[in-house]
Design a protein around this motif. Structure first.
Motif, PDB file in Angstrom:
ATOM      1  N   HIS A   1       0.834  -1.208   0.000  1.00 30.06           N
ATOM      2  CA  HIS A   1       0.000   0.000   0.000  1.00 30.06           C
ATOM      3  C   HIS A   1       0.870   1.260   0.000  1.00 30.06           C
ATOM      4  O   HIS A   1       1.354   1.691   1.039  1.00 30.06           O
ATOM      5  N   GLY A   2       1.041   1.828  -1.183  1.00 31.95           N
ATOM      6  CA  GLY A   2       2.010   2.906  -1.366  1.00 31.95           C
ATOM      7  C   GLY A   2       1.486   4.302  -1.079  1.00 31.95           C
ATOM      8  O   GLY A   2       0.283   4.584  -1.154  1.00 31.95           O
ATOM      9  N   ILE A   3       2.434   5.196  -0.747  1.00 32.77           N
ATOM     10  CA  ILE A   3       2.169   6.635  -0.583  1.00 32.77           C
ATOM     11  C   ILE A   3       3.336   7.371  -1.231  1.00 32.77           C
ATOM     12  O   ILE A   3       4.493   6.992  -1.029  1.00 32.77           O
ATOM     13  N   THR A   4       3.038   8.402  -2.017  1.00 32.26           N
ATOM     14  CA  THR A   4       4.091   9.235  -2.589  1.00 32.26           C
ATOM     15  C   THR A   4       3.950  10.640  -2.012  1.00 32.26           C
ATOM     16  O   THR A   4       2.881  11.248  -2.114  1.00 32.26           O
ATOM     17  N   ILE A   5       5.016  11.112  -1.393  1.00 33.41           N
ATOM     18  CA  ILE A   5       5.022  12.491  -0.892  1.00 33.41           C
ATOM     19  C   ILE A   5       5.871  13.313  -1.851  1.00 33.41           C
ATOM     20  O   ILE A   5       7.033  12.971  -2.099  1.00 33.41           O
ATOM     21  N   VAL A   6       5.285  14.360  -2.391  1.00 34.80           N
ATOM     22  CA  VAL A   6       6.019  15.244  -3.296  1.00 34.80           C
ATOM     23  C   VAL A   6       6.371  16.515  -2.540  1.00 34.80           C
ATOM     24  O   VAL A   6       5.485  17.176  -1.985  1.00 34.80           O
ATOM     25  N   THR A   7       7.663  16.825  -2.469  1.00 33.52           N
ATOM     26  CA  THR A   7       8.108  18.087  -1.880  1.00 33.52           C
ATOM     27  C   THR A   7       8.783  18.878  -2.998  1.00 33.52           C
ATOM     28  O   THR A   7       9.064  18.320  -4.064  1.00 33.52           O
ATOM     29  N   PRO A   8       9.047  20.173  -2.795  1.00 34.93           N
ATOM     30  CA  PRO A   8       9.702  20.945  -3.864  1.00 34.93           C
ATOM     31  C   PRO A   8      11.054  20.329  -4.262  1.00 34.93           C
ATOM     32  O   PRO A   8      11.502  20.516  -5.386  1.00 34.93           O
ATOM     33  N   GLU A   9      11.712  19.581  -3.355  1.00 31.32           N
ATOM     34  CA  GLU A   9      13.037  19.021  -3.659  1.00 31.32           C
ATOM     35  C   GLU A   9      12.988  17.666  -4.333  1.00 31.32           C
ATOM     36  O   GLU A   9      13.762  17.368  -5.216  1.00 31.32           O
ATOM     37  N   ARG A  10      12.122  16.789  -3.836  1.00 34.93           N
ATOM     38  CA  ARG A  10      12.153  15.402  -4.315  1.00 34.93           C
ATOM     39  C   ARG A  10      10.842  14.697  -3.959  1.00 34.93           C
ATOM     40  O   ARG A  10       9.983  15.257  -3.285  1.00 34.93           O
ATOM     41  N   ARG A  11      10.763  13.453  -4.430  1.00 37.51           N
ATOM     42  CA  ARG A  11       9.623  12.622  -4.057  1.00 37.51           C
ATOM     43  C   ARG A  11      10.073  11.583  -3.036  1.00 37.51           C
ATOM     44  O   ARG A  11      11.175  11.065  -3.123  1.00 37.51           O
ATOM     45  N   PHE A  12       9.199  11.295  -2.075  1.00 39.37           N
ATOM     46  CA  PHE A  12       9.460  10.235  -1.104  1.00 39.37           C
ATOM     47  C   PHE A  12       8.478   9.104  -1.369  1.00 39.37           C
ATOM     48  O   PHE A  12       7.261   9.326  -1.408  1.00 39.37           O
ATOM     49  N   LEU A  13       9.005   7.899  -1.575  1.00 40.51           N
ATOM     50  CA  LEU A  13       8.158   6.739  -1.839  1.00 40.51           C
ATOM     51  C   LEU A  13       8.092   5.884  -0.583  1.00 40.51           C
ATOM     52  O   LEU A  13       9.117   5.461  -0.063  1.00 40.51           O
ATOM     53  N   LEU A  14       6.862   5.646  -0.125  1.00 43.43           N
ATOM     54  CA  LEU A  14       6.649   4.898   1.110  1.00 43.43           C
ATOM     55  C   LEU A  14       5.669   3.771   0.852  1.00 43.43           C
ATOM     56  O   LEU A  14       4.840   3.861  -0.063  1.00 43.43           O
ATOM     57  N   ALA A  15       5.738   2.721   1.659  1.00 42.21           N
ATOM     58  CA  ALA A  15       4.781   1.618   1.521  1.00 42.21           C
ATOM     59  C   ALA A  15       4.337   1.147   2.894  1.00 42.21           C
ATOM     60  O   ALA A  15       5.152   1.023   3.815  1.00 42.21           O
ATOM     61  N   CYS A  16       3.022   0.912   3.019  1.00 32.74           N
ATOM     62  CA  CYS A  16       2.445   0.444   4.285  1.00 32.74           C
ATOM     63  C   CYS A  16       2.047  -1.024   4.153  1.00 32.74           C
ATOM     64  O   CYS A  16       1.713  -1.497   3.074  1.00 32.74           O
ATOM     65  N   GLU A  17       2.038  -1.704   5.296  1.00 33.27           N
ATOM     66  CA  GLU A  17       1.708  -3.130   5.303  1.00 33.27           C
ATOM     67  C   GLU A  17       0.215  -3.357   5.069  1.00 33.27           C
ATOM     68  O   GLU A  17      -0.174  -4.262   4.358  1.00 33.27           O
ATOM     69  N   THR A  18      -0.633  -2.507   5.661  1.00 35.61           N
ATOM     70  CA  THR A  18      -2.079  -2.699   5.512  1.00 35.61           C
ATOM     71  C   THR A  18      -2.714  -1.446   4.917  1.00 35.61           C
ATOM     72  O   THR A  18      -2.168  -0.339   5.032  1.00 35.61           O
TER      73      THR A  18
END
Ligand SMILES: [Zn+2]
Length: 374
Positions: A323-340
């Motif tokens: 279960h992914g989440i992408t955080i976009v900031t002015p500098e870069r993107r952060f790719l995160l994944a959750c278990e549920t």
């Protein structure tokens, strides 16, 4: 008749002050302390049961009521009890809600009815004096063992200090009240009185984990820290009202838990990290009880170029959790994944709440510090 008396007590719940628990504010209380004359929720009734010399409880719906008890409840009620037992609650004192930990709710109830601290201000000295010293069990940074350490809080110096030896002249750390936060974390710390204290050093967050075996001592420390923050903020913002300052005394985290993340190239493998969302700071740790964050990300507002997206870019590889989440900031993107999915939703909600909120002038200054970090 028993049924009529029960109905009479039920009727009393309709009175405005009685619609919420006298102690934690939970809606629709259906228990009562018939020695104190307050209506309370089931959870608070359990705490009252532990102080039988002060409070005796009954279920409004299930127990049998006597005439004299019904009359007493009618003559009292939550509004009168508040005026009696909470007449002098200091503005900085933490009033727990239903979602707070057992320790905070129990000590609030004991402070009100058993010790009557808020009818007798001289009993508030342990957290109102502006100075406090004593020993706390502090988790060692490297070995994770809890060791007894002397702590000194001084409002005059605007600092909380601790000493590795009780006869040491120099403190091991000086934590500025200006940047200090305290939040109870019993589950994470593994002790029902566990308190997480954070402060900023060189603009990075540092964690200190402490507890005291005595619940009153621990909550007195917590309120002493809030009092010190209150007085610091009163000086820093002379025109501000108590209502403006009180929400700034301590913060609970918006969200915490494990997620997976990649590095800046986004080709590195995903690694499991413990994340903490503290207002606009998203921090990640290798271990939930680490003293320092591995990294901190500032989460600004939509207007400043921050976005939170559901899912990961289609080309993303290497995550184990779905279960992914992408955080976009002015500098870069952060790719995160959750278990549920449930965790992903909770994180999305916490992140969006922050992104949707416009930034305050002082938050732009905080953001600038993050940009200059190496
Ligand atoms: Zn309650």
């Amino acid at each position: 008749m028993a049924e009529e008396r029960r109905k009479a007590v039920l009727q009393l719940l309709q009175r405005p002050g009685n619609a919420r628990c006298a102690d934690c504010g939970a809606p629709d209380p259906d228990w009562a302390s018939y020695t104190l004359g307050v209506f309370i929720c089931l959870s608070c009734s359990g705490i009252h049961r532990n102080i039988p010399h002060v409070s005796k409880v009954k279920s409004v719906r299930l127990d049998t009521w006597e005439d004299v008890q019904v009359e007493f409840m009618a003559s009292r009620g939550n509004a009168i009890a508040r005026a009696t037992f909470e007449s002098k609650v200091p503005p900085f004192y933490y009033r727990p809600s239903a979602s707070d930990c057992q320790l905070l709710r129990e000590q609030w109830i004991r402070a009100k009815y058993e010790r009557q601290e808020f009818a007798h201000p001289e009993r508030q000295e342990p957290y109102s004096a502006g100075y406090r010293e004593g020993f706390l069990w502090k988790r060692g940074r490297d070995n994770g063992q809890f060791l007894s350490r002397k702590f000194v809080l001084t409002e005059r110096e605007g600092a909380l200090k601790y000493f590795n030896r009780s006869d040491a002249k120099e403190p091991k750390a000086v934590m500025k009240i200006e940047h200090l936060n305290a939040t109870f974390q019993p589950a994470k710390i593994g002790h029902p009185h566990g308190l997480q204290v954070t402060y900023l050093k060189d603009n990075s967050t540092r964690n200190v984990f402490v507890y005291h075996e005595d619940g009153k001592e621990m909550v007195d420390w917590f309120n002493a820290l809030r009092a010190a923050r209150f007085h610091y903020l009163q000086v820093a913002f002379p025109g501000a009202s108590d209502a403006d300052l009180v929400p700034k005394l301590s913060r609970n985290y918006l969200q915490e838990g494990y997620m997976e993340k990649t590095g800046p190239k986004q080709t590195e493998g995903f690694r499991k990290r413990w994340f903490t969302m503290d207002d606009r700071r998203l921090m990640y740790f290798k271990d939930p009880l680490d003293a320092f964050a591995r990294g901190e990300v500032f989460i600004g507002s939509r207007e400043s170029g921050y976005t939170v997206l559901d899912g990961l870019p289609p080309s993303t590889q290497g995550h184990h959790w779905p279960h992914g989440i992408t955080i976009v900031t002015p500098e870069r993107r952060f790719l995160l994944a959750c278990e549920t999915e449930l965790e992903q939703r909770a994180w999305m909600e916490a992140l969006r709440k922050v992104v949707d909120r416009p930034m305050l002038p002082q938050e732009y200054a905080v953001e600038a510090h993050f940009k200059h970090k190496p």
